[in-house]
Design a protein around this motif. Sequence first.
Motif, PDB file in Angstrom:
ATOM      1  N   GLY A 144       0.910  -1.073   0.198  1.00 11.81           N
ATOM      2  CA  GLY A 144       0.028  -0.014  -0.039  1.00 11.81           C
ATOM      3  C   GLY A 144       1.044   1.246  -0.057  1.00 11.81           C
ATOM      4  N   PHE A 145       0.776   1.943   0.980  1.00 15.33           N
ATOM      5  CA  PHE A 145       1.622   3.186   1.229  1.00 15.33           C
ATOM      6  C   PHE A 145       2.774   3.050   2.205  1.00 15.33           C
ATOM      7  N   HIS A 146       3.053   1.669   2.567  1.00 19.12           N
ATOM      8  CA  HIS A 146       3.975   1.513   3.562  1.00 19.12           C
ATOM      9  C   HIS A 146       5.191   1.053   3.038  1.00 19.12           C
ATOM     10  N   LEU A 147       6.331   1.581   3.287  1.00 17.61           N
ATOM     11  CA  LEU A 147       7.867   0.999   2.700  1.00 17.61           C
ATOM     12  C   LEU A 147       8.371   0.046   3.529  1.00 17.61           C
ATOM     13  N   VAL A 148       8.542  -1.029   2.826  1.00 13.78           N
ATOM     14  CA  VAL A 148       9.058  -2.439   3.569  1.00 13.78           C
ATOM     15  C   VAL A 148      10.352  -2.647   2.829  1.00 13.78           C
ATOM     16  N   ALA A 163      19.279   3.391   6.097  1.00  9.89           N
ATOM     17  CA  ALA A 163      19.098   5.095   5.901  1.00  9.89           C
ATOM     18  C   ALA A 163      18.060   5.103   4.973  1.00  9.89           C
ATOM     19  N   TYR A 164      17.121   5.870   5.330  1.00 10.90           N
ATOM     20  CA  TYR A 164      15.781   6.185   4.259  1.00 10.90           C
ATOM     21  C   TYR A 164      15.615   7.691   4.462  1.00 10.90           C
ATOM     22  N   TRP A 165      14.729   8.208   3.235  1.00  7.14           N
ATOM     23  CA  TRP A 165      14.719   9.596   3.128  1.00  7.14           C
ATOM     24  C   TRP A 165      13.824   9.616   2.031  1.00  7.14           C
ATOM     25  N   LYS A 166      13.075  10.719   1.957  1.00  9.48           N
ATOM     26  CA  LYS A 166      11.975  11.191   0.981  1.00  9.48           C
ATOM     27  C   LYS A 166      13.016  12.077  -0.195  1.00  9.48           C
ATOM     28  N   ARG A 167      12.845  11.689  -1.294  1.00 13.65           N
ATOM     29  CA  ARG A 167      13.851  12.388  -2.314  1.00 13.65           C
ATOM     30  C   ARG A 167      13.280  13.874  -2.839  1.00 13.65           C
ATOM     31  N   GLU A 168      13.827  14.747  -2.035  1.00 13.84           N
ATOM     32  CA  GLU A 168      13.562  16.224  -2.494  1.00 13.84           C
ATOM     33  C   GLU A 168      14.368  16.774  -1.653  1.00 13.84           C
ATOM     34  N   PRO A 169      14.632  18.287  -2.077  1.00 15.79           N
ATOM     35  CA  PRO A 169      15.680  19.215  -1.834  1.00 15.79           C
ATOM     36  C   PRO A 169      15.314  19.299  -0.179  1.00 15.79           C
ATOM     37  N   MET A 190       4.600   6.175   3.256  1.00 12.12           N
ATOM     38  CA  MET A 190       5.138   6.964   2.009  1.00 12.12           C
ATOM     39  C   MET A 190       3.968   7.891   1.710  1.00 12.12           C
ATOM     40  N   GLU A 191       4.507   9.102   1.201  1.00  9.25           N
ATOM     41  CA  GLU A 191       3.631  10.084   0.601  1.00  9.25           C
ATOM     42  C   GLU A 191       3.262   9.694  -0.919  1.00  9.25           C
ATOM     43  N   PRO A 192       1.839   9.859  -1.349  1.00 11.39           N
ATOM     44  CA  PRO A 192       1.559   9.616  -2.864  1.00 11.39           C
ATOM     45  C   PRO A 192       2.517  10.548  -3.729  1.00 11.39           C
ATOM     46  N   GLY A 193       2.939   9.979  -4.712  1.00  6.95           N
ATOM     47  CA  GLY A 193       3.654  10.933  -5.621  1.00  6.95           C
ATOM     48  C   GLY A 193       5.103  11.081  -5.552  1.00  6.95           C
ATOM     49  N   ALA A 194       5.339  10.734  -4.224  1.00  5.88           N
ATOM     50  CA  ALA A 194       6.802  11.340  -3.770  1.00  5.88           C
ATOM     51  C   ALA A 194       7.769   9.972  -3.894  1.00  5.88           C
ATOM     52  N   ALA A 195       8.913   9.910  -4.137  1.00  5.16           N
ATOM     53  CA  ALA A 195       9.898   8.877  -4.342  1.00  5.16           C
ATOM     54  C   ALA A 195      10.643   8.859  -2.881  1.00  5.16           C
ATOM     55  N   HIS A 196      10.914   7.747  -2.601  1.00  5.34           N
ATOM     56  CA  HIS A 196      11.414   7.295  -1.135  1.00  5.34           C
ATOM     57  C   HIS A 196      12.595   6.386  -1.325  1.00  5.34           C
ATOM     58  N   CYS A 197      13.706   6.798  -0.767  1.00  2.00           N
ATOM     59  CA  CYS A 197      15.004   6.167  -1.270  1.00  2.00           C
ATOM     60  C   CYS A 197      15.825   5.434   0.148  1.00  2.00           C
ATOM     61  N   VAL A 221       4.966   5.768  -5.160  1.00  2.00           N
ATOM     62  CA  VAL A 221       4.011   5.282  -5.129  1.00  2.00           C
ATOM     63  C   VAL A 221       3.003   6.236  -6.244  1.00  2.00           C
ATOM     64  N   GLN A 222       2.550   5.885  -7.214  1.00  2.00           N
ATOM     65  CA  GLN A 222       1.807   6.369  -8.154  1.00  2.00           C
ATOM     66  C   GLN A 222       0.509   6.667  -7.769  1.00  2.00           C
ATOM     67  N   GLY A 223      -0.109   7.620  -8.248  1.00  2.00           N
ATOM     68  CA  GLY A 223      -1.636   7.938  -8.323  1.00  2.00           C
ATOM     69  C   GLY A 223      -2.393   8.146  -6.963  1.00  2.00           C
ATOM     70  N   GLU A 224      -2.643   9.439  -6.885  1.00  2.00           N
ATOM     71  CA  GLU A 224      -3.322   9.960  -5.628  1.00  2.00           C
ATOM     72  C   GLU A 224      -4.746   9.938  -5.795  1.00  2.00           C
ATOM     73  N   ALA A 225      -5.631  10.223  -6.921  1.00  2.00           N
ATOM     74  CA  ALA A 225      -6.848  10.285  -6.900  1.00  2.00           C
ATOM     75  C   ALA A 225      -7.543   8.939  -6.620  1.00  2.00           C
ATOM     76  N   LEU A 226      -7.215   7.755  -6.888  1.00  2.00           N
ATOM     77  CA  LEU A 226      -7.729   6.862  -6.287  1.00  2.00           C
ATOM     78  C   LEU A 226      -8.025   6.692  -4.875  1.00  2.00           C
ATOM     79  N   PRO A 227      -7.124   6.937  -4.158  1.00  2.00           N
ATOM     80  CA  PRO A 227      -7.030   6.872  -2.700  1.00  2.00           C
ATOM     81  C   PRO A 227      -8.106   7.945  -2.039  1.00  2.00           C
TER      82      PRO A 227
END
Length: 305
Positions: A144-148, A163-169, A190-197, A221-227
């Motif tokens: 789902g929206f959980h990073l495992v 080590a994990y983080w959201k890929r953004e400045p 995870m946040e919808p539409g954001a890449a997590h590394c 995670v792709q697609g925010e409209a469905l949730p």
Amino acid sequence: MVLEEIETSLIMWFSYALIPCLLVDGVAVLPAPQNLSVQSTNMKHVLTWSPVIVPEEIIHYSVEYQGEYESLYMSHIWIPSSWCSPTQGPECDITDDITATVPYSLRVRATLGSLTSAWSTLKHPFNRNSTILTPPGMEITKDGFHLVIKLEDLGPQFEFFVAYWKREPGAKEHVKMVRRGGIPVHLETMEPGAAHCVKVRTFVKAIGRHSAFSQTECVKVQGEALPLALALFSFVGFMLILVAVPLSIWKMGRLLQHSCCPVVMLPDTLKITNSPQKLISCRREEVEACVAAGLSSEELLRACI
């Protein structure tokens, strides 16, 4: 000419058969194994050597070790290896024998029937703190929206720093310690539409060393409209339930009331329009007059009303 060739062939075969064996004081012995070395990766230690070759024969080897304790406090006693005394192959897994972070001496000898070679000793003692540590294998999945993450199981001596983080400045890097591999571990939502590394490295407390970090892997995670649509439908459904349930209970109560206690309409003659006190307000004289006039009981009642 032919005899000479046969004689030469027999001599060469006989010499080849006896090459592995040497005569020392008239006694045949086997040559000792050569080129001893230890290959150690991720705390797995393997002693290897060059095999002793005797045509059509199987050579067995014995492996022994001597740690610092055996050398200093047990009169230089040698202890047979747990898994390789004897063994047929030119290698021995000595991981279970190396139990302390101290120098270990290792030696090997060959055996063929009653023939035994001299011991061949490792040139430089081995210390397990020289093992090569490599980044563990990892498997990243989305539930789902959980990073495992699931890490390679390298043994009980290994811990993992993930080590994990959201890929953004300007994103903050989080670190989580995992004490064992081989089991799925939840890192974050995870946040919808954001890449997590994610990247990971190992740590071995027994030798106080860690590996380099693995290659960074990212998931998205792709697609925010469905949730959002699912959340909206869930909310609307919940509100409908809140309205429908009380309404159904009220309606059921009404049906039960009409079924058990129906309303009966009385005839007009049985309806009482005046108060009971007024019905007995007729004077005695009037009643007697009415009786004398021969009025019926119904006319008498109407006269009194």
